[in-house]
Design a protein around this motif. Sequence first.
Motif: not given
Length: 596
Positions: A578-596
């Motif tokens: 049920f992978s929709s549970y992981l959607e937001e954390i996957i975006k945080s890990l791989f899509v959204k850069p950490v603000p510098m």
Amino acid sequence: MQHMTSTMVGAPRPGFLPAHIGPNMAKIALNPSTIRPGSRAMVRVAQDLSASISSDDGIAHEKVFSYEPSVWGDFFINYGPQPLQRSEEWMRWRADKLKENVRMLFQTSSDVVAKMNLVDAVQHLGIGHLFKDEISYTLRDIHRSEFTSSSLHEVALRFRLLREHGLWVSPDAFNKFKGDDGRFIDEVANEPRGLLSLYNAAYLLVHDEPELEEAISFSRHHLTSMLLQGNYLKHPLVDQVSRALHLPLARTCKRVEALYYISEYQQEERHIPILLDLAKLDFNLLQGLHLKELKAISEWWKDLYGYIGLSYLRDRVVESYTWSYMLFFEEGLALTRMICAKLIALIVIMDDTYDAHATIHESRKLNEAIQRWDESAISLLPEYLKKFYRKLLNNFKEFEDQVAVNEKYRVAYAKKEFQKLSHYYLQEAEWLHQNHKPSFQEHVALSTMTSAMQLVSVSTTVGRGDTITKEAFQWTTSSTTIIACAKILRFMNDIAAFKQHGKNKGDIASTVECYMNEHKVSSEVALTKLSSLIEDEWRTMNQAYYEHLEILPAVQRVVNLAASIMFIYDKRKDAYTFSSYLEEIIKSLFVKPVPM
């Protein structure tokens, strides 16, 4: 969210991150119009719909399921490089400068407490992989040094850091905070930072350490009370306490925890700015590498999935890569990360085929072909499996070609583990076919093997060259620690399945149901028992730190594997299926850069 449905006699047996299809599934009409190329429905009919077909099955099971489609589609194939806040060249130059500054901190810190805080911050921020030698030397020095602090936080921090690295510390270290009756004194109940450190440290307990069990109970009780008081705890401590009570630090996915801590560290009273700057740079630089790998593996999967044409499979390549990433995110482990992710995807194809598609006759033929492991065995298979079998052989050949000559034996061992896994899957299919009712221990013995942890564990050694010694490899393939990890997965999976779907009608009972039936107890009692067994297996995991200090890096990877299971089954849900549970954390890990 779209859920799965079944009209078969029983839902499929629990396999590798299984859907464990249950009562809440919507029925798919058995109509020729539902069986079409590219259908997202997971459709397999073991009998011809218009006429009965005789076979050696004795019983023909109709298997009709629908999995959630991938939440990603071609997202990572089409997702192009995003503009960086600074040029990559500048970021690498700046990171190298900061690394030198941090190495200087390790060299110049003479105070034991300062050294501990430095190691803790470096590890918690996710940059420990850049300073492995410095951390190892510093902790050995701390272990040898006299330490007489009266601070609960400092004593607990030392205890946790040393135990995490295989350096033994006795639970007697906490005796100074206890009264004559052996219980913790009231004064420490008002130290939230110290209690949190005690709580996280105590979860590194091994078997027969009641003192640490009592430390967990004591600290949990008082931390929970503090949370309930509302404004008693300040940020970021309140968030750290909340996360720890949900999952102690020793069992967290380190990469996810690093993301949280990067946003919190600057609020720490004595934070070191250069550590935070380096953590942000390192995370964003690695994120660019991981994005490229996600694109490559998504293309690999699209080609594989399209070629074999099996629409009943779980489309979870992004989740497979994410699981592999939890075990090793470092830049130099790209080959291992990719091979492990592909192996997970191949395991899921085999699992879904045995689990919810193949008849017992087809299952026997598939296992026979996998045991032969030769193109000549293609003729044994039904048409729909021939392309998968070819791809299976080809991918293992590619793995072998990608590693050095002195590592090819590891790929060969992984192939043997894949063959064993097929045999175990067939055994469970035979149990279902024969309507066999296994005992709890019998079920645990087999379903621990079908967890696939042995194969995934072997994959952690592939592509890592001489950093994995022969001794480390042998331990990875046969240790009780791997069995402990497999049992954690099995019990976590079955608890999640029972919580989500309840009892499976007609299927081989899960370990939850086996325990209920065998001991004539309620589901609550059975779930409590399995949770207790999970705690026992974690004690075995922790024991490996001290018993195998000479191969500590291999041990740490297996502990990471166990922690990844806690992440996948967070809140008792199967987040792989049920992978929709992981959607937001996957975006945080791989899509959204950490603000510098």
